[in-house]
Every structure is written in structure tokens, then in C-alpha cells.
Write an enzyme that holds these catalytic residues in place. Structure first.
Site, PDB file in Angstrom:
ATOM      1  N   TYR A  72       0.845  -1.209   0.000  1.00  0.00           N
ATOM      2  CA  TYR A  72       0.000   0.000   0.000  1.00  0.00           C
ATOM      3  C   TYR A  72       0.875   1.252   0.000  1.00  0.00           C
ATOM      4  O   TYR A  72       0.634   2.193  -0.737  1.00  0.00           O
ATOM      5  CB  TYR A  72      -0.896  -0.019   1.236  1.00  0.00           C
ATOM      6  CG  TYR A  72      -1.967   1.051   1.225  1.00  0.00           C
ATOM      7  CD1 TYR A  72      -3.239   0.775   0.750  1.00  0.00           C
ATOM      8  CD2 TYR A  72      -1.703   2.324   1.712  1.00  0.00           C
ATOM      9  CE1 TYR A  72      -4.228   1.748   0.735  1.00  0.00           C
ATOM     10  CE2 TYR A  72      -2.683   3.303   1.697  1.00  0.00           C
ATOM     11  CZ  TYR A  72      -3.947   3.014   1.217  1.00  0.00           C
ATOM     12  OH  TYR A  72      -4.914   3.974   1.211  1.00  0.00           O
ATOM     13  N   PHE A 125      -7.072  19.734 -24.094  1.00  0.00           N
ATOM     14  CA  PHE A 125      -7.734  18.457 -24.344  1.00  0.00           C
ATOM     15  C   PHE A 125      -9.075  18.463 -23.595  1.00  0.00           C
ATOM     16  O   PHE A 125      -9.216  19.151 -22.589  1.00  0.00           O
ATOM     17  CB  PHE A 125      -6.832  17.312 -23.868  1.00  0.00           C
ATOM     18  CG  PHE A 125      -7.455  15.967 -24.089  1.00  0.00           C
ATOM     19  CD1 PHE A 125      -7.683  15.505 -25.368  1.00  0.00           C
ATOM     20  CD2 PHE A 125      -7.856  15.175 -23.022  1.00  0.00           C
ATOM     21  CE1 PHE A 125      -8.287  14.280 -25.582  1.00  0.00           C
ATOM     22  CE2 PHE A 125      -8.455  13.947 -23.223  1.00  0.00           C
ATOM     23  CZ  PHE A 125      -8.682  13.493 -24.509  1.00  0.00           C
ATOM     24  N   ASP A 126     -10.059  17.675 -24.068  1.00  0.00           N
ATOM     25  CA  ASP A 126     -11.426  17.744 -23.490  1.00  0.00           C
ATOM     26  C   ASP A 126     -11.455  17.588 -21.970  1.00  0.00           C
ATOM     27  O   ASP A 126     -12.121  18.345 -21.276  1.00  0.00           O
ATOM     28  CB  ASP A 126     -12.377  16.657 -24.010  1.00  0.00           C
ATOM     29  CG  ASP A 126     -12.139  16.226 -25.430  1.00  0.00           C
ATOM     30  OD1 ASP A 126     -11.182  16.718 -26.047  1.00  0.00           O
ATOM     31  OD2 ASP A 126     -12.917  15.391 -25.900  1.00  0.00           O
ATOM     32  N   ASP A 216       1.098  19.338 -20.536  1.00  0.00           N
ATOM     33  CA  ASP A 216       0.164  18.224 -20.654  1.00  0.00           C
ATOM     34  C   ASP A 216       0.810  17.302 -21.694  1.00  0.00           C
ATOM     35  O   ASP A 216       0.677  17.510 -22.892  1.00  0.00           O
ATOM     36  CB  ASP A 216      -1.206  18.737 -21.105  1.00  0.00           C
ATOM     37  CG  ASP A 216      -2.233  17.604 -21.224  1.00  0.00           C
ATOM     38  OD1 ASP A 216      -1.883  16.449 -20.931  1.00  0.00           O
ATOM     39  OD2 ASP A 216      -3.376  17.879 -21.622  1.00  0.00           O
ATOM     40  N   ALA A 218       0.898  13.848 -22.629  1.00  0.00           N
ATOM     41  CA  ALA A 218       0.530  12.454 -22.951  1.00  0.00           C
ATOM     42  C   ALA A 218       1.422  11.911 -24.065  1.00  0.00           C
ATOM     43  O   ALA A 218       1.797  10.749 -24.059  1.00  0.00           O
ATOM     44  CB  ALA A 218      -0.936  12.383 -23.373  1.00  0.00           C
ATOM     45  N   LYS A 259      -0.815   6.756 -23.246  1.00  0.00           N
ATOM     46  CA  LYS A 259      -0.263   7.073 -24.562  1.00  0.00           C
ATOM     47  C   LYS A 259       1.240   6.769 -24.543  1.00  0.00           C
ATOM     48  O   LYS A 259       1.603   5.603 -24.590  1.00  0.00           O
ATOM     49  CB  LYS A 259      -0.564   8.528 -24.922  1.00  0.00           C
ATOM     50  CG  LYS A 259      -2.015   8.784 -25.315  1.00  0.00           C
ATOM     51  CD  LYS A 259      -2.930   8.997 -24.145  1.00  0.00           C
ATOM     52  CE  LYS A 259      -4.303   9.478 -24.518  1.00  0.00           C
ATOM     53  NZ  LYS A 259      -4.771  10.549 -23.652  1.00  0.00           N
ATOM     54  N   HIS A 451     -22.084  12.086 -28.092  1.00  0.00           N
ATOM     55  CA  HIS A 451     -21.502  11.199 -29.112  1.00  0.00           C
ATOM     56  C   HIS A 451     -21.300   9.772 -28.612  1.00  0.00           C
ATOM     57  O   HIS A 451     -21.344   8.830 -29.386  1.00  0.00           O
ATOM     58  CB  HIS A 451     -20.182  11.776 -29.634  1.00  0.00           C
ATOM     59  CG  HIS A 451     -19.187  12.102 -28.556  1.00  0.00           C
ATOM     60  ND1 HIS A 451     -19.376  13.140 -27.668  1.00  0.00           N
ATOM     61  CD2 HIS A 451     -18.031  11.517 -28.216  1.00  0.00           C
ATOM     62  CE1 HIS A 451     -18.352  13.179 -26.840  1.00  0.00           C
ATOM     63  NE2 HIS A 451     -17.523  12.205 -27.142  1.00  0.00           N
TER      64      HIS A 451
HETATM   65  C1  LIG Z   1      -5.685  11.388 -23.129  1.00  0.00           C
HETATM   66  C2  LIG Z   1      -5.325  12.753 -22.732  1.00  0.00           C
HETATM   67  C3  LIG Z   1      -5.693  13.277 -21.481  1.00  0.00           C
HETATM   68  C4  LIG Z   1      -6.567  12.527 -20.497  1.00  0.00           C
HETATM   69  O1  LIG Z   1      -6.005  11.327 -20.146  1.00  0.00           O
HETATM   70  P1  LIG Z   1      -6.865  10.023 -19.769  1.00  0.00           P
HETATM   71  O2  LIG Z   1      -5.798   9.013 -19.504  1.00  0.00           O
HETATM   72  O3  LIG Z   1      -7.701   9.685 -20.964  1.00  0.00           O
HETATM   73  O4  LIG Z   1      -7.661  10.334 -18.585  1.00  0.00           O
HETATM   74  C5  LIG Z   1      -5.270  14.562 -21.181  1.00  0.00           C
HETATM   75  N1  LIG Z   1      -4.552  15.289 -22.038  1.00  0.00           N
HETATM   76  C6  LIG Z   1      -4.190  14.822 -23.261  1.00  0.00           C
HETATM   77  C7  LIG Z   1      -3.397  15.672 -24.176  1.00  0.00           C
HETATM   78  C8  LIG Z   1      -4.572  13.535 -23.647  1.00  0.00           C
HETATM   79  O5  LIG Z   1      -4.234  13.095 -24.868  1.00  0.00           O
END
Ligand SMILES: *Cc1c(COP(=O)(O)O)cnc(C)c1O
Length: 460
Positions: A72, A125-126, A216, A218, A259, A451
Site C-alpha cells: 500500500y 484536451f477535453d 500536458d 501524454a 499514450k 456522441h
Molecule cells: C488522453 C489525454 C488526457 C486525459 O487522459 P486520460 O488518460 O484519458 O484520462 C489529457 N490530455 C491529453 C493531451 C490527452 O491526450
């Protein structure tokens, strides 16, 4: 094949996939309400819905799973992950999260100290936008204008518009800006890269105004390889060094490790040196994700990620990765299918508004092509257009997207070029009948994020 690199791996475990008959595909699509999100993956032959958590792990990663220490607190797995992240970023503090949005929900509210503060990104990103807004902030996008010119051969379409960035800061006042988020690569702009020159300028502007900078990241490794390929002076630098230069230009790193972490689940928060920020993230991570040395991940997940982060920086891997996207893009262009060019790092974006101009935006041309592609070849792609955009919250009218895109997202190390040839052939066939296709209308539409769950019927 001379112009493309070959896969730097061979296959040692396979997962069978099957193309069900055309008659079955027709039935499944109808049962799914003409929305491929609602298909079972067993009914999909080639799944290009997303590159998030859908890639293949290496045998080193599968081996590392067995080393997972399921403690843990303070597990060996955590310390192996922490060491890998520190080595790559040069940052002092590391906190795991269950995925990217987990990292966002922990870190972003610590930056957005008052309701109404602004966050500026090349493009949010969304989920990042959602967490800015949930924390009471307002998200402003500030991407360069070249981004919107589909055919323009420009190397860094993910860049910030620096002039606009300065204007926004002057207009909103620097004390009201919570952070600048550099999204690398710029996911929502088609995985287009951001140059180091641009990142350096953004960092300078942020410093002058006392604004924290967030990466950010990814797809930070794909971004670093684009820099090596396209930015003057970086031809002979290692991707690892370029990645470090990227991290030197920010204070905080948030990552969806699904990613460029090359794992199926995982996320990261890394903090350069701000102890107060680290403490604040520690406080929030416990109720939201888990104890700070696991953050929602098991020990084995952290071990697989520690290895995956390093593999994603290997240059033969990255060269093949970007080439496979370029390969699919080139095949489609040669077949007359309009795409965003040059291709980005993780997907090919197809301009469906140009393929079936007779279908109005509110009958969702890219969703129509998405369905046709499934019928043609059992391929699942995803609409990135007016369906995704949704409705105006006040007038309830359908919003119109700039472009009606279909995204063909390529999972890492998963499909062969034979699969991609087949995808190109199918889409070229579909695009030929584009001018004869008809639109879709809603049978069911959810009030938010429609969607994912919407059901349609074809307009006769
Ligand atoms: C995928 C992504 C996120 C969110 O990550 P999740 O693992 O899907 O929660 C945030 N920012 C970018 C640029 C992404 O491609």
C-alpha cells in the site's frame, strides 16, 4: 517501402481478430443505433477508435509486471517508477495517478486558486478543459493560425500563437491567469507538434508575468521526435535530451500514461521543485486517487510504466511510430482522400465535409463515413466534428465544427502495415461513394457528451 522505416520488433504473442460478414456488420451497426461507440469490440476487425491504453506492451514490460510489489505504502514498484520519471524529467517530485484525468483532478485545482481564473493552452484536451471548468476556471485556447489550414505544409501546427498569448494576458491581467498549459503533441489539433522555440517563448512570456507553466504531455516523446526531425539544430540531439529540454521549460508535468507511457492504464504528476505544490497534490491525491505512492495504480502497473516510459523514448520505436501514421496518410492522399497534412503523431484526420459536401453539418457527415467504413471493412474510427461538439447550452442549436473530421487513431505497436493498407483501401472505396451518401438523424440524444451514447437512423 524505402521511404518508411520497418517495425523494430517482432511479434511473439497474438490476439486473434475476426472480420464478421457484411450481413452481420449491417445487423450489428443497426443494433448499435448507427453509432460505432456502441459496438462490441468483438464485432470490430480493426479498431482505430483511440490510441489511449490500446497499445501492446513489450516482453520487458510483461516481465516487469511479475516484479510488482503490491505494498500500500512505499512499494518498490513506486520507487522504480519515481526513478524513471526523475531521470526523464529532471523533476523532484512524482505522484502516480490512475490515468491522465486523475492527474488533472488532483493538480489543476491547486493552480486555479479563485473561481474565474483563466487557464491558457495551445488547445485544451477535453478532459483538461473539463477539469479547469470544474475547478471554477475558464479555459482559453491559443493555437497558431497555421493549425487551421489543412493542406499547409507547416512543421509545427501545434504551436501557440505568441502574439495572441500576450494579448490574452494583457487583456485578462496576469494575476488572473492560473497557468499556461503546453499540450504536446497538441492532441485536439490532430497530434500536431509544438517546437522547442515556441515552448521557449511561451516559457519566457510566462516567467515575465509570473505564471506557472504546465506540460500536458501524454505524447511528449512523439513531440520530441518531431523536433528532432523538423527543428533546426536538433537533428543530432538524442530524443532523451530533447525531451529533457521540453521539461526544463515547465514547472509541472501531467501525463496520461496510456499514450507515451506504453501501458494500458496509468497517469502521472511530476513537479519540478515547488514543495508547496507537491504538498497540495499529496493532500488531494489521497481522497481522489489513492495513497501518494500508488495513486490508483497497482505495483505491477507502476513497474510496467517505469519500463514503458523508457521504451517510448527509443528512437527506432518513435521513427516507426510516426512513419506508420505518415504511411497511412500518404496512401489515403494518393487515393484522393482529403486529410490533414502533414500527418500528426497518433492519428490521420480525414476531412469528411469534403468527401460528402451534400450532407449538412447537423446530419453528421463524418459519422456517416465512420459507419460506412465499418460496413465496408469492419473498421472502427471516430467522429471528431459537429456531433462531438454538441449543442449551444443557451439556444440549444447544434454547433457547427470548423471541420467534419473522421479520426483514424493508430494504437502503438498493434497493427501491421498490411492492416493499414487494408484501412486505406476500404476508406478510398467509401470516399468514392461519398457524394451519394445520406445523413443521419437522432433517435436518442443524451444531454451531455452525446456522441458516446447517441442512437441514429439514416435519413432516407
Ligand atoms: C488522453 C489525454 C488526457 C486525459 O487522459 P486520460 O488518460 O484519458 O484520462 C489529457 N490530455 C491529453 C493531451 C490527452 O491526450
Amino acid at each position: 517501402m524505402k521511404n518508411y522505416s520497418l517495425p523494430p520488433f517482432k511479434i511473439k504473442m497474438v490476439e486473434p481478430i475476426k472480420l464478421i460478414s457484411k450481413a452481420e456488420r449491417e445487423k450489428k451497426l443497426e443494433q448499435a443505433g448507427f453509432n460505432p461507440f456502441r459496438l462490441k469490440s468483438e464485432d470490430v476487425f480493426i479498431d482505430l477508435l483511440t490510441d489511449s491504453g490500446t497499445g501492446a506492451m513489450s516482453h520487458f514490460q510483461w516481465g516487469a509486471l511479475m516484479m510488482g510489489d503490491e505494498a500500500y505504502a512505499g512499494s518498490r514498484s513506486f520507487y522504480r517508477l519515481e526513478a524513471a520519471v526523475k531521470e526523464i524529467t529532471g523533476y523532484k517530485y512524482v505522484i502516480p495517478a490512475h490515468q491522465g484525468r486523475g492527474a488533472e483532478q488532483v493538480a489543476l485545482p491547486n493552480l486555479i486558486k479563485r473561481p474565474g481564473m483563466y487557464v491558457i493552452s495551445n488547445i485544451h484536451f477535453d478532459t483538461t478543459r473539463a477539469h479547469v471548468e470544474l475547478a471554477g476556471g475558464r479555459a482559453i485556447d491559443c493555437v497558431c493560425k497555421e493549425c487551421f489550414d489543412l493542406e499547409l505544409d507547416y512543421p509545427f501546427k501545434g504551436n501557440f500563437d505568441l502574439l495572441k498569448l500576450k494579448e490574452i494576458i494583457a487583456d485578462k491581467k496576469k494575476e488572473n491567469i492560473a497557468a499556461i498549459i503546453m499540450t504536446i503533441t497538441n492532441n485536439s489539433a490532430g497530434g500536431q507538434p509544438v517546437s522547442l522555440e515556441n515552448m521557449r517563448e511561451v516559457n519566457k512570456i510566462a516567467r515575465e508575468n509570473g505564471i506557472p507553466v504546465v506540460i500536458d504531455g501524454a505524447r511528449y516523446a512523439e513531440n520530441a521526435y518531431f523536433i528532432k526531425l523538423r527543428e533546426k539544430g536538433y537533428e543530432n540531439k538524442s530524443v532523451k535530451d530533447i525531451a529533457r529540454e521540453q521539461f526544463d521549460l515547465a514547472d509541472l508535468f501531467l501525463m496520461s500514461s496510456k499514450k507515451d507511457g506504453l501501458v494500458n492504464i496509468g497517469g502521472l504528476i511530476a513537479i519540478k521543485d515547488n514543495e508547496e505544490m507537491f504538498r497540495a497534490c499529496q493532500v488531494r491525491v489521497i481522497p481522489m486517487e489513492g495513497f501518494p505512492t500508488y495513486g490508483g495504480l497497482s505495483g505491477r502497473d507502476m513497474d510496467a510504466l517505469a519500463v514503458g516510459l523508457k521504451e517510448a523514448l527509443e528512437e527506432d520505436y518513435l521513427q516507426y511510430r510516426l512513419d506508420e501514421i505518415r504511411y497511412l496518410g500518404d496512401k489515403l492522399r494518393a487515393g484522393g482522400v482529403p486529410i490533414q497534412y502533414p500527418t500528426g503523431g497518433h492519428a490521420v484526420f480525414v476531412d469528411c465535409g469534403a468527401i460528402c459536401p451534400q450532407i449538412p453539418f447537423n446530419q453528421f457527415p463524418a459519422q456517416v463515413i465512420c459507419n460506412e467504413l465499418y460496413l465496408e471493412g469492419g473498421i472502427r474510427a471516430v467522429e471528431i466534428g459537429s456531433l462531438l461538439l454538441g449543442r449551444d447550452p443557451d439556444t440549444h442549436e447544434n454547433l457547427r465544427a470548423d471541420k467534419e473530421f473522421l479520426r483514424l487513431t493508430i494504437p502503438r505497436r498493434t497493427y501491421t502495415l498490411e492492416h493499414l493498407n487494408y484501412v486505406a483501401e476500404c476508406l478510398i472505396e467509401v470516399s468514392k461513394r461519398g457524394p451519394k451518401l445520406k445523413g443521419l438523424e437522432f433517435v436518442y440524444e443524451s444531454p451531455i457528451l452525446r456522441h458516446f451514447t447517441a442512437e441514429f437512423k439514416p435519413i432516407k
